[in-house]
Design an enzyme around this catalytic site. Sequence first.
Site, PDB file in Angstrom:
ATOM      1  CG  ASP A 102      -1.795   1.215   1.318  1.00 43.79           C
ATOM      2  OD1 ASP A 102      -2.050   1.832   0.265  1.00 43.79           O
ATOM      3  OD2 ASP A 102      -2.237   1.564   2.426  1.00 43.79           O
ATOM      4  CG  ASP A 120      -3.600   4.532  -2.281  1.00 46.29           C
ATOM      5  OD1 ASP A 120      -2.913   3.559  -1.920  1.00 46.29           O
ATOM      6  OD2 ASP A 120      -4.655   4.866  -1.711  1.00 46.29           O
TER       7      ASP A 120
END
EC number: 3.4.23.46
Length: 501
Positions: free
Chosen positions: A93, A289
């Site tokens: 992440d 992201d």
Amino acid sequence: MAQALPWLLLWMGSGVLPAHGSQPGIRLPLRSGLGGAPLGLRLPRETDEESEEPGRRGSFVEMVDNLRGKSGQGYYVEMTLGSPPQTLNILVDTGSSNFAVGAAPHPFLHRYYQRQLSSTYRDLRKGVYVPYTQGKWEGELGTDLVSIPHGPNVTVRANIAAITESDKFFINGSNWEGILGLAYAEIARPDDSLEPFFDSLVKQTHVPNLFSLQLCGAGFPLNQSEALASVGGSMIIGGIDHSLYMGSLWYTPIRREWYYEVIIVRVEINGQDLKMDCKEYNYDKSIVDSGTTNLRLPKKVFEAAVKSIKAASSTEKFPDGFWLGEQLVCWQAGTTPWNIFPVISLYLMGEVTNQSFRITILPQQYLRPVEDVATSQDDCYKFAISQSSTGTVMGAVIMEGFYVVFDRARKRIGFAVSACHVHDEFRTAAVEGPFVTPDMEDCGYNIPQTDESTLMTIAYVMAAICALFMLPLCLMVCQWRCLRCLRHQHDDFADDISLLK
């Protein structure tokens, strides 16, 4: 993760099927980059590639294909924690900064981190709580020895959040048991004093301060028995692997080291400019992201983009729920009309003053295939562009078209066409430039910041204004009290006289 983990919404509708997951598909040999009208003057490429330090570029065979996952549920890498080593799958992440793992039994976890079994675990005696737009987790902070089997041959002592309670965080069937936040310390929880994993890795070893991601996504397989096939990819830690991309890498500056924030200067749908103030594209930030599934856009930009995509694909009508990501559209297997859907181009600020470059995104990226639908004879898709209240998020569906380099040492992010992206025989993803784009710095959104000295000044000014208004009132009250006192004394004297009579 900008910060919410992807969740599938299940809806029923007329001629529309509920969404579940993904089926893979055609991968054809890459052709030349996608053409299109240039933005302003197109300049010659100065050099084919910038020179790189030794060790930053090359072959990283042991790290290639070290990511797995399921469409819409994130990409994970295998990691080991503690002594003796405990193996867990950890979600990659780039939209958060905590290394957090399940550390208690949970219905969706097949295994979890057992701190009491590790002889090298150290308890920091500190709690941590992380809320998301949907869901949350909380746990206890500690440190332990961590390594990545299909990564650099090193072991580091890293901060670990042991998740003891969570709500809507873990995903049933996703096959990951924790999250590896790769962003900067500024957004770490509980505060920026907690050193993120990648910072610890760079400080304790000779690994260069960069990593790169190739997320391969999923199309539809020719063999329907492969319908449940996982998505895959590569996380190259400490370098860049030539074999994972085609053409040149183009870099955009990291605007601020918290999230991986970049500046978008222009958006086109099929070559047509949305003609919006470029600040709107970055309101209140634009980030890269990997932990978010969709391309998420600010409300005004989302509405303008959907309007343009609808107009370009008007030969077929789709339910409103499709554009909201709540319903699927399906076609008979192998007949998806990719050609009716437009390409999307995002122009990013370049490293050279007044120069930008564009990344071109195919419908094969923003229409996400889903699996396990009612009929296996159909190819079904979910619209993977959604509205955001926290700025633009270039999520996994965008990254799946490109090889993305997070060059932390030089504060920049690089994009090149991925060698594994899904496309058709007519169009491919593209990274092209440079283009002349003046005043790009004005496109960044500046969050109003008020420091303590400013607040104190405002407080003093307000106090002075209040005093100015209160002074006459106080004088009037004092005068009234004095008069009342005198009158009261006179009345008392009169009463005394009457008593004497």
